[in-house]
Write a protein that holds these residues in place. Sequence first.
Motif, PDB file in Angstrom:
ATOM      1  N   PHE A 289      11.260 -10.282 -22.298  1.00 23.33           N
ATOM      2  CA  PHE A 289      12.134 -10.140 -21.407  1.00 23.33           C
ATOM      3  C   PHE A 289      11.632 -10.301 -20.211  1.00 23.33           C
ATOM      4  O   PHE A 289      10.329 -10.407 -20.072  1.00 23.33           O
ATOM      5  CB  PHE A 289      12.973  -8.717 -21.526  1.00 23.33           C
ATOM      6  N   GLY A 290      12.336 -10.677 -19.080  1.00 22.36           N
ATOM      7  CA  GLY A 290      11.823 -10.935 -17.907  1.00 22.36           C
ATOM      8  C   GLY A 290      12.458 -11.166 -16.578  1.00 22.36           C
ATOM      9  O   GLY A 290      13.714 -11.165 -16.749  1.00 22.36           O
ATOM     10  N   MET A 291      11.889 -11.070 -15.478  1.00 23.88           N
ATOM     11  CA  MET A 291      12.606 -11.413 -14.266  1.00 23.88           C
ATOM     12  C   MET A 291      11.752 -12.210 -13.334  1.00 23.88           C
ATOM     13  O   MET A 291      10.524 -12.032 -13.336  1.00 23.88           O
ATOM     14  CB  MET A 291      13.115 -10.170 -13.428  1.00 23.88           C
ATOM     15  N   GLN A 292      12.122 -13.246 -12.661  1.00 21.06           N
ATOM     16  CA  GLN A 292      11.103 -14.183 -12.010  1.00 21.06           C
ATOM     17  C   GLN A 292      10.641 -13.395 -10.709  1.00 21.06           C
ATOM     18  O   GLN A 292      11.468 -12.574 -10.016  1.00 21.06           O
ATOM     19  CB  GLN A 292      11.716 -15.426 -11.766  1.00 21.06           C
ATOM     20  N   GLY A 293       9.542 -13.750 -10.149  1.00 12.89           N
ATOM     21  CA  GLY A 293       9.228 -13.294  -8.695  1.00 12.89           C
ATOM     22  C   GLY A 293       8.224 -14.019  -8.319  1.00 12.89           C
ATOM     23  O   GLY A 293       7.082 -14.588  -8.880  1.00 12.89           O
ATOM     24  N   TYR A 294       8.220 -14.481  -6.912  1.00 13.92           N
ATOM     25  CA  TYR A 294       7.114 -15.229  -6.352  1.00 13.92           C
ATOM     26  C   TYR A 294       5.685 -14.550  -6.432  1.00 13.92           C
ATOM     27  O   TYR A 294       5.529 -13.476  -6.649  1.00 13.92           O
ATOM     28  CB  TYR A 294       7.546 -15.483  -4.866  1.00 13.92           C
ATOM     29  N   PRO A 295       4.699 -15.297  -6.523  1.00  8.50           N
ATOM     30  CA  PRO A 295       3.259 -14.873  -6.547  1.00  8.50           C
ATOM     31  C   PRO A 295       2.664 -14.478  -5.056  1.00  8.50           C
ATOM     32  O   PRO A 295       3.835 -14.544  -4.241  1.00  8.50           O
ATOM     33  CB  PRO A 295       2.586 -16.332  -6.995  1.00  8.50           C
ATOM     34  N   ASP A 296       1.762 -13.944  -5.113  1.00  6.18           N
ATOM     35  CA  ASP A 296       1.123 -13.492  -3.564  1.00  6.18           C
ATOM     36  C   ASP A 296       1.088 -14.781  -2.720  1.00  6.18           C
ATOM     37  O   ASP A 296       1.164 -15.768  -2.997  1.00  6.18           O
ATOM     38  CB  ASP A 296      -0.222 -13.267  -4.056  1.00  6.18           C
ATOM     39  N   LEU A 297       1.437 -14.327  -1.399  1.00  3.73           N
ATOM     40  CA  LEU A 297       1.498 -15.434  -0.197  1.00  3.73           C
ATOM     41  C   LEU A 297       0.356 -16.122  -0.432  1.00  3.73           C
ATOM     42  O   LEU A 297       0.492 -17.203   0.054  1.00  3.73           O
ATOM     43  CB  LEU A 297       1.797 -14.768   0.940  1.00  3.73           C
ATOM     44  N   ARG A 298      -0.877 -15.582  -0.770  1.00  8.12           N
ATOM     45  CA  ARG A 298      -2.232 -16.463  -0.621  1.00  8.12           C
ATOM     46  C   ARG A 298      -1.999 -17.551  -1.861  1.00  8.12           C
ATOM     47  O   ARG A 298      -2.545 -18.512  -1.619  1.00  8.12           O
ATOM     48  CB  ARG A 298      -3.354 -15.489  -0.828  1.00  8.12           C
ATOM     49  N   THR A 299      -1.566 -17.047  -3.055  1.00 11.47           N
ATOM     50  CA  THR A 299      -1.227 -18.122  -3.907  1.00 11.47           C
ATOM     51  C   THR A 299      -0.341 -19.179  -3.399  1.00 11.47           C
ATOM     52  O   THR A 299      -0.480 -20.497  -3.544  1.00 11.47           O
ATOM     53  CB  THR A 299      -0.746 -17.519  -5.276  1.00 11.47           C
TER      54      THR A 299
ATOM     55  N   VAL B 297       5.115  -2.099   0.262  1.00 14.10           N
ATOM     56  CA  VAL B 297       4.091  -3.070  -0.187  1.00 14.10           C
ATOM     57  C   VAL B 297       3.117  -3.086   1.024  1.00 14.10           C
ATOM     58  O   VAL B 297       3.269  -3.456   2.151  1.00 14.10           O
ATOM     59  CB  VAL B 297       4.604  -4.534  -0.546  1.00 14.10           C
ATOM     60  N   LEU B 298       1.781  -2.899   0.717  1.00 12.45           N
ATOM     61  CA  LEU B 298       0.904  -2.893   1.488  1.00 12.45           C
ATOM     62  C   LEU B 298      -0.164  -4.425   1.461  1.00 12.45           C
ATOM     63  O   LEU B 298      -0.285  -5.160   0.400  1.00 12.45           O
ATOM     64  CB  LEU B 298      -0.291  -1.923   1.244  1.00 12.45           C
ATOM     65  N   ASP B 299      -0.805  -4.558   2.745  1.00  8.36           N
ATOM     66  CA  ASP B 299      -1.526  -5.851   2.653  1.00  8.36           C
ATOM     67  C   ASP B 299      -2.378  -5.823   3.743  1.00  8.36           C
ATOM     68  O   ASP B 299      -2.293  -4.856   4.621  1.00  8.36           O
ATOM     69  CB  ASP B 299      -0.553  -7.338   2.570  1.00  8.36           C
ATOM     70  N   VAL B 300      -3.294  -6.797   3.794  1.00  9.18           N
ATOM     71  CA  VAL B 300      -4.162  -6.828   4.917  1.00  9.18           C
ATOM     72  C   VAL B 300      -4.485  -8.286   5.315  1.00  9.18           C
ATOM     73  O   VAL B 300      -3.897  -9.177   4.335  1.00  9.18           O
ATOM     74  CB  VAL B 300      -5.766  -6.267   4.533  1.00  9.18           C
ATOM     75  N   ASP B 301      -4.810  -8.507   6.357  1.00  5.93           N
ATOM     76  CA  ASP B 301      -5.046  -9.967   6.698  1.00  5.93           C
ATOM     77  C   ASP B 301      -6.494 -10.514   6.115  1.00  5.93           C
ATOM     78  O   ASP B 301      -7.261  -9.719   5.993  1.00  5.93           O
ATOM     79  CB  ASP B 301      -5.312 -10.155   8.171  1.00  5.93           C
TER      80      ASP B 301
ATOM     81  N   VAL C  98      -3.268   5.818  -1.821  1.00  9.44           N
ATOM     82  CA  VAL C  98      -3.236   4.616  -2.522  1.00  9.44           C
ATOM     83  C   VAL C  98      -4.694   4.107  -2.141  1.00  9.44           C
ATOM     84  O   VAL C  98      -5.321   4.203  -1.140  1.00  9.44           O
ATOM     85  CB  VAL C  98      -2.505   3.529  -1.892  1.00  9.44           C
ATOM     86  N   HIS C  99      -5.650   3.924  -3.398  1.00 12.09           N
ATOM     87  CA  HIS C  99      -6.787   3.471  -3.039  1.00 12.09           C
ATOM     88  C   HIS C  99      -7.035   1.863  -3.054  1.00 12.09           C
ATOM     89  O   HIS C  99      -6.067   1.444  -3.530  1.00 12.09           O
ATOM     90  CB  HIS C  99      -7.800   3.844  -4.493  1.00 12.09           C
ATOM     91  N   ALA C 100      -7.859   1.647  -2.028  1.00 11.65           N
ATOM     92  CA  ALA C 100      -7.826   0.489  -1.640  1.00 11.65           C
ATOM     93  C   ALA C 100      -9.445  -0.406  -1.821  1.00 11.65           C
ATOM     94  O   ALA C 100     -10.165  -0.080  -0.813  1.00 11.65           O
ATOM     95  CB  ALA C 100      -7.285   0.144  -0.349  1.00 11.65           C
ATOM     96  N   LYS C 101      -9.938  -0.822  -2.928  1.00 10.62           N
ATOM     97  CA  LYS C 101     -11.030  -1.430  -2.972  1.00 10.62           C
ATOM     98  C   LYS C 101     -11.338  -2.517  -2.148  1.00 10.62           C
ATOM     99  O   LYS C 101     -10.373  -3.719  -2.609  1.00 10.62           O
ATOM    100  CB  LYS C 101     -11.073  -1.661  -4.428  1.00 10.62           C
ATOM    101  N   GLY C 102     -12.069  -2.629  -1.238  1.00 13.53           N
ATOM    102  CA  GLY C 102     -12.330  -3.988  -0.430  1.00 13.53           C
ATOM    103  C   GLY C 102     -11.940  -3.918   0.681  1.00 13.53           C
ATOM    104  O   GLY C 102     -11.356  -4.720   1.405  1.00 13.53           O
ATOM    105  N   LEU C 103     -11.084  -2.413   1.394  1.00 10.53           N
ATOM    106  CA  LEU C 103     -10.547  -2.360   2.394  1.00 10.53           C
ATOM    107  C   LEU C 103     -11.403  -2.642   3.688  1.00 10.53           C
ATOM    108  O   LEU C 103     -10.945  -3.325   4.758  1.00 10.53           O
ATOM    109  CB  LEU C 103      -9.885  -1.092   2.592  1.00 10.53           C
ATOM    110  N   LYS C 104     -12.432  -2.176   3.662  1.00 10.52           N
ATOM    111  CA  LYS C 104     -13.588  -2.417   4.826  1.00 10.52           C
ATOM    112  C   LYS C 104     -12.934  -2.214   6.190  1.00 10.52           C
ATOM    113  O   LYS C 104     -13.545  -2.975   7.247  1.00 10.52           O
ATOM    114  CB  LYS C 104     -14.007  -4.069   4.611  1.00 10.52           C
ATOM    115  N   GLY C 105     -12.272  -0.943   6.230  1.00 11.31           N
ATOM    116  CA  GLY C 105     -11.825  -0.612   7.404  1.00 11.31           C
ATOM    117  C   GLY C 105     -10.899  -1.479   8.273  1.00 11.31           C
ATOM    118  O   GLY C 105     -10.471  -1.165   9.441  1.00 11.31           O
ATOM    119  N   ARG C 106     -10.280  -2.552   7.469  1.00 10.16           N
ATOM    120  CA  ARG C 106      -9.250  -3.319   8.156  1.00 10.16           C
ATOM    121  C   ARG C 106      -7.917  -2.685   8.044  1.00 10.16           C
ATOM    122  O   ARG C 106      -7.640  -1.764   7.747  1.00 10.16           O
ATOM    123  CB  ARG C 106      -9.078  -4.525   7.102  1.00 10.16           C
ATOM    124  N   THR C 107      -7.101  -3.256   9.264  1.00 12.99           N
ATOM    125  CA  THR C 107      -5.789  -2.540   9.480  1.00 12.99           C
ATOM    126  C   THR C 107      -4.820  -2.754   8.344  1.00 12.99           C
ATOM    127  O   THR C 107      -4.958  -4.158   7.914  1.00 12.99           O
ATOM    128  CB  THR C 107      -5.047  -3.016  10.809  1.00 12.99           C
TER     129      THR C 107
END
Length: 843
Positions: A519-529, A798-802, A823-832
Motif C-alpha cells: 500500500f502506499g502514497m507518493q511524496g516528494y524526496p528531500d529538497l536536496r535530492t 518539519v525541521l531542517d538546516v542550511d 528531537v535529537h539532531a546528529k550533525g547539527l553543529k550549532g547551526r540555526t
Amino acid sequence: MKLSSPRRTTTLKTGWSFSQVTSEYSKDVEETWHPCPIPTSVHVELKKLGIIPDPYKDLNEWKVQWIQEADWVFKTSFHVGEDQLASQHLDIIFDGLDTYCTIKLNGQIVGEVDNMFMSHRIDVKEVIQAKDNHLELHFKSPWHEARKAEEANGGSKFLWNGASNRLYSRKAQYGWGWDWGPVMMTVGPWKDIHLEAYDARLEDVRVDTTLSGAGYDHATLEAHFSTSGKAELKLDLELQDISGKVIRSVQSHPAEDVLNWNLGQEVKGWYPIGYGDQNLYQLKIELKDAKGTPLDVVTRRVAFRSAQLIQEPLEGQEGTSFVFEINGIRIFCGGSNWIPADSFLTEVEPLRYRKWIDLMVRGNQNMLRVWGGGIYESEELYDACDEAGILVWQDFMFGCGLVKAEQAVKRLRDHPSVVIFAGNNEDYALAESIDVMDYNDNSGDYMKSKFPARQIYEIILPEVVKRFSHIEYRRSSPYGGKTSSDQTVGDIHQWNVWHGTQEPWSNWDKLAGRFVSEFGMQGYPDLRTVNEWSDDKSQLFPQSRVSVNHNKADGFERRLELYLMENFRHSFDMPGYVYYTQIMQAECLGAAYRLWRRNFKGRGKEYTSGALVWQLNDCWPCVSWGIADYYLRPKPAFFTIARELRPFTVGLTRKEVKKLRDKETSAFFEISEKLEIWACNSSLEPVEVIVRLETFNLSTSHRDQLTFNARLDANASTEIWSGDLPGQPIRHDEASSPHPIVVQARLYLKAKPDIVEARYSSWPEPYKYLDFPDPVLKLSSHDGEVRISCEKPVKGLVLDVDGDEVEWSDQALDLFPDDEQVVHAKGLKGRTVNYRFVGDGSA
C-alpha cells in the motif's frame, strides 16, 4: 602418484576492457576498447569515461537508450599456473552475467547464457592453456533478444509497467521501466568471475535447524553434504559462536552421511527485533581425503528458530488469520517493500545495504519484502537482516525456471531472516484483470490453460521450495481466498488509496486485510535530492519537464492534486510542494499503520497481522512512494511510521454520527462527534498504563482534560474508551461547522509516570478548513538536542538546516501546549534550525 591439493580460487578482476561491437542491429561499429573493472555495466563505464551524460539528471535517461540496443564485448587475459593445470578440475564460475552472453575461452565457445539471476559453472579443463588465456564475453542487446523471443511466442501480452518484451527475458524486470524507475537495461558482467582449480570440493551443504520445546529452548542441527569426486572423503566440522568459541565438533565424519546433532540448550534461539536476541553461529566444514589432506573448506551461517505462518479461523470474523509465528511468538509485521537500491546494481556498495537496514531499525520496522520485479539480492542485505532481526519476505522473480529457483532457494535458505517465499508479484491479480484465471480449475495441469504460469507457481516452485528447504511457500503476492483482493484470507495489495477507487486515507480501517503486503502514497524526496535532478535551476519547479520525468507514475499530477486539494491549502513553489506532498504522505501512511495495528487484538483475533508499505527505497533520485529517497534521506512519512511501530502506541479516531429525529424526516437530526481511544503493546507482558487526553479548541483556546487507567494486554491492542468528543456540541444542521477541536492523547507506563511513552494528536479533517492560530513556537538547541514547545497546537512540524543535512530522531511532529518535545539532531553543529508546519503562512 599425484598428491591431492586444496581448492584454489582466483577472482578474475584485472585486465578487462570493453567495447561496442558490430551486430545485426548496429552495422559497421568502430570498436574502441576501454579499460574497466568488473563487476560493472556498460552505462556505468560510459558515464565514467564522459561518453554519456549522467542518466539520472535532466532528461538524459532518453539519451542513453541506444545502449540497450547494441552488442557489447568484455574481454581479458589471464595466466594459469602449473599447479592449477595439475588439478583434476578447472572451472570458471560466473556469479552473474547480464543477460544474453556468449562465453569464449581461447576462441572457443564454452557457454551461452540468457538468465541474469543465475550463476554458471563451466568446466574449462580441456580448453585452458598453460600460458595466457583469453576470455571474451559477448553480450547481445537485451532489448532485441527479448523482442525476438516475444515475436517467437505469439507477440505482446497485457501487463502493468514496462515494455511487453520484458516478459520474455530472465532479466531484472524493473530495468524496462516501472512507475517509480527509469528505462535502464543494463549490460555486462554484474557479479564476480572466478577461476577455480580443485581435485574435490563441497558442491552443496544443506543445514536444517530446529528450535522446539515448551520454551523454544531445545535445538537440533541436521546437515547434508554433496561432494565432487569418487574417492573416500571425510569431513571435520565445528559449530562456533560469533566469538569463535567451539560449541560442538566432530572429526572424520563420512562425507556421504547425514550429520545429526541434538544440541539441547547449548545454543540460543534467533528472534526478530524487539522480541529477543539475534544469536548467530557458523558451521565450519573442512573436506579431506582418506589420508587427511585438506581439499576444501566452507562455512555456513547457522541460527536456530522456529518459523510458521499461522492461518486459522478468527473470532467473530470470516476468513482466516495470516500471522507469522516465530519461536511461539505471533508477530505484527510492520515493515516495507524493497526494490533494487540502484538502476545500476554494481554501484551499490555493501555498506549501502547495511545503511538501509539500519534505517529500518531506526524506524522500528521488523519485516522487509524483497519484491519480485528486481533481483535476488546481495548477501549483504540478507546478512544485515539476519544480524538486525528483520524478517524477510522473498518473492521469486516473476516466472522462474527450475534451475534458477533451485539456486535461489539454496542460497537463501540458511538465512534465519527469510521466512517466506512467494511465487511472484501480482501475476494472479493481473490474470484476474484480463479474465484468464479460473479458480475452479484445480487439475494440476495448467500448461494448456489461459494462465499456464500456474504450472510454475503451483506445481514447480512449491516442490522446489519443499525439496530444498523448510521455508513457507505462497503461490503469489497477493493471494488469498475468492480472489487476490480478498480481505479475509491471505495477503492483499491495497491500492484503493492512490490507485483504484482513490479512497480517502481515513478509510484505511475499511480497507484492511489479514496482511497488507503493499500500500502506499507518493511524496516528494528531500529538497536536496530534487536539486540533484538538474543543474538548470529554472527546471526546479513541480511542473517542469525534468520534474515530470522524475515521477514515473501514470496520472501522478491528478492523483497528487486530488489528495492535496482534498486535504490542504498548499503552495506550488518547489519548497512548498515538497513539504505538502511529504506531509500528505506522512499523514496517510501513519494512519494506515495506526488503524491496522489496532486490528492485532491478540491470539485468535489477529484481524490484521502485517503492513508493508510500498516502498522503503528508490533506485534513482525521483518522486515515488518511497519513505526514504535514493540517497537514504528519510521523508517525514518514515518518522510517522516509526512512531506507529514503537513498542507502545496510543491511537484516536473520531467520527461524526448523524441521527434522524424519526424516519419521517431528513431535515431534523442530531450530529454528534464520537471519539475512540486504544493503545498497542508489542511487549510480551501486560502493562498498566495511564492515558491523558487533552483537547484544544483552535478558535477559543478552551481546553478539557480526561485521564484513563488501563491494562494493556501483551502483544495486542487494547480498547480504552469511546464516547462524545469533549467540548464538541451537538449540531442540528449541516450549515453549522463543528468546533475546530484538536485532541491529544499521551500514554505513560504506571511504573514511569513522568515519561511519555507514546503520543498522538487527532485534528479535524480536512485540514484545509482550519484556520491555524499562531502557535507561538519556541525552539532551543544545545549539544545536538532541539527542545520544542508551543502555546497553541502545531501540525506537521518539519525541521531542517542550511547546508549539509542532519540526522533527525523525529520529524512531522504534532505539538501541544505544555508538552515539550525533544528531537535529537546528529550533525547539527550549532547551526540555526529552520522549520515549517501546516498553515504557517508559507502556503
